[in-house]
Design a protein around this motif. Sequence first.
Motif, PDB file in Angstrom:
ATOM      1  N   ASP A 134     -18.337  36.128  -2.684  1.00  0.00           N
ATOM      2  CA  ASP A 134     -20.100  35.188  -3.438  1.00  0.00           C
ATOM      3  C   ASP A 134     -20.131  36.833  -4.924  1.00  0.00           C
TER       4      ASP A 134
ATOM      5  N   ALA B 291     -16.770  35.538  -7.409  1.00  0.00           N
ATOM      6  CA  ALA B 291     -17.183  34.264  -8.163  1.00  0.00           C
ATOM      7  C   ALA B 291     -18.939  35.218  -9.156  1.00  0.00           C
ATOM      8  N   PHE B 292     -19.167  36.099  -9.059  1.00  0.00           N
ATOM      9  CA  PHE B 292     -19.770  36.667 -10.056  1.00  0.00           C
ATOM     10  C   PHE B 292     -19.202  37.793 -10.558  1.00  0.00           C
TER      11      PHE B 292
ATOM     12  N   LYS C 192     -11.738  38.048 -15.278  1.00  0.00           N
ATOM     13  CA  LYS C 192     -11.266  36.913 -15.703  1.00  0.00           C
ATOM     14  C   LYS C 192      -9.982  35.891 -14.318  1.00  0.00           C
TER      15      LYS C 192
ATOM     16  N   VAL D  38     -16.480  37.015 -12.466  1.00  0.00           N
ATOM     17  CA  VAL D  38     -15.580  35.843 -12.979  1.00  0.00           C
ATOM     18  C   VAL D  38     -16.599  35.243 -14.409  1.00  0.00           C
ATOM     19  N   LYS D  39     -17.790  34.864 -13.306  1.00  0.00           N
ATOM     20  CA  LYS D  39     -19.099  34.282 -13.908  1.00  0.00           C
ATOM     21  C   LYS D  39     -19.496  35.192 -14.909  1.00  0.00           C
ATOM     22  N   ALA D  40     -20.047  36.426 -15.077  1.00  0.00           N
ATOM     23  CA  ALA D  40     -20.314  37.939 -15.622  1.00  0.00           C
ATOM     24  C   ALA D  40     -19.624  37.875 -16.872  1.00  0.00           C
TER      25      ALA D  40
ATOM     26  N   ASP E 171     -28.037  41.064 -15.071  1.00  0.00           N
ATOM     27  CA  ASP E 171     -26.262  41.718 -14.398  1.00  0.00           C
ATOM     28  C   ASP E 171     -26.083  42.514 -13.911  1.00  0.00           C
TER      29      ASP E 171
END
Length: 277
Positions: A156, A159-160, A168, A162-164, A113
Amino acid sequence: MKSVLEYKDYHLFMQDYYDERKRLGAFTWREFCKSAGFSSPNFLKLVCMGQSNLSRPKIADVAKAMGLADFEADYFRELVTFCNADKDSVKKAALLEMQKIALEHKIRVVDGDAFQYYESWKYPVLRELAPMMPGANPRDMADECKEYVSAEEVRDILAFLVKAGFLKKDGDKVYSQTEQTVIGSKEALPIAIRAMHKEMANMAARAVDRYSANERHFTGVTLSVCQEAKDIIAKELDDCCKKVLAIANAYKNSDQVCRINFQFFPVTEKIKEPHHA
């Protein structure tokens, strides 16, 4: 003993292997070296002590001597490559391959990440921009960026983030920052951050001609220093960066994302002896 996939330094892995074999029965450095095809009876001891490194042609022999095969041998090869490499590009490639092997076998060892977050200016900029534009779609955010980024990339990247855990999602197209600022191992971060420094320096160079003087603030000084002065100046720059962040955080009505580069580097070699006319 831990799996090789849990190591980030092959010297430590080899030392742990030796200690474990020694604990279970009679085992010597001579025996270890001989099984790996070395004529010197203590070469691998020097490797484990960090006084020598494995050469690439001997990696497979040492892996075999330690009973590593298949993906473990592949991981060990990349581990040695990573530790021995001088170039960031080689280190990064090896580290990412280590991550790939580890994740394929359900062990998370090194965190990619950090590489993704620092591989482009777009990630930190959008992390700052998104919370300032609640309800905005990716196209709106892309249009606000001075450097080009497509709406698809923005989608994209969000989305990354938030995922990482960098952002939030508080609702539809509404984001807030988390406390987390960096994700990654201590091995990965220096490589990733150096890549970001290079990209941001290039952006600063373009900014000289792109923006008028009232849109940017550039200043610099060339100076002669001793090592003690260098250390003090470096700390002052670090403290200044923290003060700047505190000032920015004190205001809740942010309406623009900016970048500050602190660049302090040598432009000559160290003069070993005073020169007199």
